[in-house]
Design an enzyme around this catalytic site. Sequence first.
Site, PDB file in Angstrom:
ATOM      1  NE  ARG A 209      -2.543   0.278   3.696  1.00 44.38           N
ATOM      2  CZ  ARG A 209      -3.337   0.744   4.643  1.00 44.38           C
ATOM      3  NH1 ARG A 209      -4.645   0.799   4.438  1.00 44.38           N
ATOM      4  NH2 ARG A 209      -2.869   1.167   5.784  1.00 44.38           N
TER       5      ARG A 209
ATOM      6  CB  THR B 101      -2.546   7.152  -2.728  1.00 47.40           C
ATOM      7  OG1 THR B 101      -1.803   5.915  -2.877  1.00 47.40           O
ATOM      8  CG2 THR B 101      -1.732   8.296  -3.293  1.00 47.40           C
TER       9      THR B 101
ATOM     10  CG  ASP C  44       2.649  -2.200   9.410  1.00 50.74           C
ATOM     11  OD1 ASP C  44       2.896  -3.404   9.140  1.00 50.74           O
ATOM     12  OD2 ASP C  44       2.764  -1.285   8.572  1.00 50.74           O
TER      13      ASP C  44
ATOM     14  CG  ASP D  88       6.246  -2.433  10.344  1.00 49.66           C
ATOM     15  OD1 ASP D  88       6.876  -2.964   9.409  1.00 49.66           O
ATOM     16  OD2 ASP D  88       5.956  -1.226  10.374  1.00 49.66           O
TER      17      ASP D  88
HETATM   18  C1  PRP Z   1      -1.112  -4.399   4.816  1.00 57.84           C
HETATM   19  C2  PRP Z   1      -1.913  -5.655   5.039  1.00 57.84           C
HETATM   20  C3  PRP Z   1      -2.772  -5.730   3.804  1.00 57.84           C
HETATM   21  C4  PRP Z   1      -3.054  -4.277   3.514  1.00 57.84           C
HETATM   22  C5  PRP Z   1      -4.423  -3.944   3.978  1.00 57.84           C
HETATM   23  O1  PRP Z   1      -0.057  -4.625   3.947  1.00 57.84           O
HETATM   24  O2  PRP Z   1      -1.121  -6.801   5.236  1.00 57.84           O
HETATM   25  O3  PRP Z   1      -2.142  -6.354   2.698  1.00 57.84           O
HETATM   26  O4  PRP Z   1      -2.079  -3.520   4.252  1.00 57.84           O
HETATM   27  O5  PRP Z   1      -4.749  -2.649   3.633  1.00 57.84           O
HETATM   28  P1  PRP Z   1      -5.877  -2.307   2.559  1.00 57.84           P
HETATM   29  O6  PRP Z   1      -7.066  -3.175   2.862  1.00 57.84           O
HETATM   30  O7  PRP Z   1      -6.158  -0.853   2.812  1.00 57.84           O
HETATM   31  O8  PRP Z   1      -5.342  -2.545   1.192  1.00 57.84           O
HETATM   32  P2  PRP Z   1       1.022  -3.505   3.529  1.00 57.84           P
HETATM   33  O9  PRP Z   1       0.635  -2.878   2.218  1.00 57.84           O
HETATM   34  O10 PRP Z   1       1.252  -2.598   4.676  1.00 57.84           O
HETATM   35  O11 PRP Z   1       2.293  -4.375   3.207  1.00 57.84           O
HETATM   36  P3  PRP Z   1       3.158  -5.328   4.147  1.00 57.84           P
HETATM   37  O12 PRP Z   1       2.328  -6.563   4.432  1.00 57.84           O
HETATM   38  O13 PRP Z   1       4.338  -5.623   3.288  1.00 57.84           O
HETATM   39  O14 PRP Z   1       3.516  -4.592   5.401  1.00 57.84           O
HETATM   40  N1  URA Z   2      -2.382  -2.683   7.315  1.00 56.53           N
HETATM   41  C1  URA Z   2      -2.009  -3.030   8.568  1.00 56.53           C
HETATM   42  O1  URA Z   2      -1.012  -3.748   8.745  1.00 56.53           O
HETATM   43  N2  URA Z   2      -2.737  -2.575   9.594  1.00 56.53           N
HETATM   44  C2  URA Z   2      -3.825  -1.804   9.435  1.00 56.53           C
HETATM   45  O2  URA Z   2      -4.468  -1.443  10.434  1.00 56.53           O
HETATM   46  C3  URA Z   2      -4.205  -1.453   8.126  1.00 56.53           C
HETATM   47  C4  URA Z   2      -3.469  -1.913   7.077  1.00 56.53           C
END
Ligand code: PRP
Ligand code: URA
Length: 212
Positions: free
Chosen positions: A104, A108, A200, A203
């Site tokens: 993400r 945005t 997150d 993380d």
């Molecule tokens: C997080 C999570 C989802 C997404 C959800 O991933 O694991 O994939 O955000 O958000 P959304 O419903 O608004 O799309 P992120 O993009 O942070 O990547 P990561 O898993 O690599 O930390």
């Molecule tokens: N992605 C995450 O990891 N946590 C949230 O709360 C939303 C998106």
Amino acid sequence: MKNFTVVDHPLIQHKLTIIRDKDCSTNQFRQCVTEIARLMTYEATRDFPLEDVSVTTPMGTATEKKLGGKKPVVVPILRAGMGMLDGVLDMLPSARVGFIGMQRDEETLIPEEYYAKFPKKLGDRQVIIIDPMLATGGSAMMAVEALKKRGAKRIKFLSLVAAPEGVNKLMAAHPDIELYTAALDDHLNEIGYIVPGLGDAGDRLYGTVDVN
Ligand code: PRP
Ligand code: URA
């Protein structure tokens, strides 16, 4: 809502509370995510097809059941979806595994696909997409679309924590998929995080911090 299930088994609620705690260690966070994924897989596979097999027990021969059809495919959305993979595979050890990388944009909130690799014959298999967080629903929608484009027809999506905004968006766009979550939370905050949520997920699973 049709095709939407909150899997609120007491063990799941208990473990989810542990990982919501901001002081939960990385080790315990990972362990609980694996355990919740196991329990959710038990619920999400209730309608899996069975076929008859003959088995010889120490007492004689009987016709019993085993899972039928082609092996399912589990698709973690990288990165955080990887945290659920071991738990799902504990329950479905013969499943195939596909991968989709999605990130993400923090401003945005629009996801970008950066990697995709799937097994063949997706149209003949039950597909199970896994990602702990369903926030705006953007990443989930993009993953479902990527899989449908490659022939997937039967899709289940397992999340741990979902926001109403994301659930509504995903199910309006793809009413044919089956969505399971361990918790339906209150809302998204102004920067797209689920409240109360668990922060997150990537993380917290991997102990990373943003260095950009
Ligand atoms: C997080 C999570 C989802 C997404 C959800 O991933 O694991 O994939 O955000 O958000 P959304 O419903 O608004 O799309 P992120 O993009 O942070 O990547 P990561 O898993 O690599 O930390
Ligand atoms: N992605 C995450 O990891 N946590 C949230 O709360 C939303 C998106």
